[in-house]
Design an enzyme around this catalytic site. Structure first.
Site, PDB file in Angstrom:
ATOM      1  N   GLY A   1      26.588  -4.215 -50.728  1.00  0.00           N
ATOM      2  CA  GLY A   1      27.498  -3.380 -51.679  1.00  0.00           C
ATOM      3  C   GLY A   1      28.844  -3.876 -51.330  1.00  0.00           C
TER       4      GLY A   1
ATOM      5  N   ASN B   1      30.592   4.099 -41.549  1.00  0.00           N
ATOM      6  CA  ASN B   1      31.430   5.317 -41.212  1.00  0.00           C
ATOM      7  C   ASN B   1      30.340   6.191 -40.402  1.00  0.00           C
ATOM      8  OD1 ASN B   1      33.846   5.148 -42.580  1.00  0.00           O
ATOM      9  ND2 ASN B   1      33.121   5.985 -44.424  1.00  0.00           N
TER      10      ASN B   1
ATOM     11  N   LYS C   1      38.033   7.553 -35.812  1.00  0.00           N
ATOM     12  CA  LYS C   1      37.676   7.146 -37.259  1.00  0.00           C
ATOM     13  C   LYS C   1      36.707   8.434 -37.879  1.00  0.00           C
ATOM     14  CE  LYS C   1      37.584   5.028 -41.314  1.00  0.00           C
ATOM     15  NZ  LYS C   1      36.525   4.453 -41.864  1.00  0.00           N
TER      16      LYS C   1
ATOM     17  N   ASN D   1      42.628  11.347 -51.663  1.00  0.00           N
ATOM     18  CA  ASN D   1      42.943  11.739 -50.384  1.00  0.00           C
ATOM     19  C   ASN D   1      44.247  12.555 -50.070  1.00  0.00           C
ATOM     20  OD1 ASN D   1      40.650  10.279 -50.012  1.00  0.00           O
ATOM     21  ND2 ASN D   1      41.603   8.689 -48.666  1.00  0.00           N
TER      22      ASN D   1
END
Ligand code: KPL
Length: 297
Positions: free
Chosen positions: A9, A98, A176, A194
């Site tokens: 990706g 993530n 994170k 954001n």
């Protein structure tokens, strides 16, 4: 070095392009096996990189010096377990995703596991991957057998700076995770970039307080104020970004919520802590995912 990148990706293609430009032999590994994989990247200077590299070659995989995993968190353990018997037992596996929780799923692997957290930002525009913003990739060992692998930070730094080695990478992973617990689901709730979360400070603060409490119980050195300052800083520096979770929801893909908010809720439950704001957002995202999954049936 011979490096296989599992997952081609946005992030995977950026690494393939960078490692290839540095003279490493690279191959991509795709879920649906293909002999070749395309690299179509616009780098940080605006230069288009169009290349083809080999893909899904078991011989190359068996000879690889590193397996770099750039899949979404929920894809990682099944895909890695499928490849573990082809890899050499001493081939390091670097997980770059993530969220948290995959290490628990991969406890029995013979290969040494490295954990990575990156702040590089990339997005897909049609068939092209745009490397939107440079960042830092923090990597470190997840077990004693991976502690001697710090040379990989230097090798990766040459290809796609900055790369930093941390003996205690869990600390960077929790920071994170906190950022993702706040920004990702809230940007879905408000369907916004954001930066707009600066207009929703009560929710941002409540989420930071809950995550800070869980982090403290998990032995992570943190404070509510310190974590809030850090998250506000990331909101400001990524203000124009569309979070990865909002991108997933808009494209009606499965999100990483189970490994982000879901992980914090699971750890909180184990510690006897309540996380009402995280639980509310977890339910919101799961409902959205279920809505489009139901429509597909
Ligand atoms: O990691 C991110 C994501 O979108 O997944 C942040 C830091 C929130 C940047 O958008």
């Amino acid at each position: 070095m011979k490096i296989t990148v599992l997952g081609c990706g946005a992030l995977g293609q950026i690494w393939l392009a960078a490692l290839n430009a540095q003279g490493h032999e690279v191959q991509g590994w795709l879920r649906v096996p293909q002999p070749y994989c395309s690299i179509n990247v616009i780098d940080l200077n605006g230069t288009a990189i169009n290349k083809t590299c080999i893909a899904n070659d078991p011989k190359f995989l068996a000879e690889s010096d590193l397996l770099l995993v750039t899949l979404k968190a929920w894809q990682v353990s099944e895909a890695v377990k499928n490849l573990q018997f082809i890899l050499r037992d001493n081939c390091p596996i670097l997980l770059l995703h993530n969220g948290m929780g995959t290490l628990d799923e991969l406890k029995a692997l013979p290969q040494p596991l490295l954990r990575g957290i990156t702040t590089h930002a990339a997005k897909r525009d049609g068939t092209v991957i745009i490397h939107v913003a440079a960042g830092i990739t923090h990597i470190g060992p997840t077990s004693p057998d991976a502690a001697a692998l710090s040379e990989w930070a230097e090798i990766l730094q040459q290809a796609l700076p900055d790369v930093a080695w941390h003996n205690n990478v869990a600390s960077a992973a929790w920071q994170k995770l906190a950022v993702n617990c706040v920004i990702n689901p809230l940007t879905v709730q408000y369907d916004c970039p954001n930066g707009e979360l600066l207009n929703h400070l009560p929710e941002v603060t409540a989420l930071c307080n809950e995550v800070a409490q869980v982090m403290e119980r998990e032995g992570q050195h943190t404070s509510r104020e310190g974590l809030l300052d850090y998250v506000l800083d990331v909101i400001a520096t990524t203000s124009a970004n569309t979070s990865s979770m909002l991108q997933d929801i808009r494209a009606e893909r499965r999100t990483e919520i189970d490994y982000i908010t879901g992980y914090v809720i699971r750890r909180a439950r184990a510690q006897g802590l309540a996380t009402p704001e995280n639980s509310r957002l977890y339910e919101l995202i799961k409902r959205k995912e279920q809505d489009y999954e139901r429509e597909r049936i």
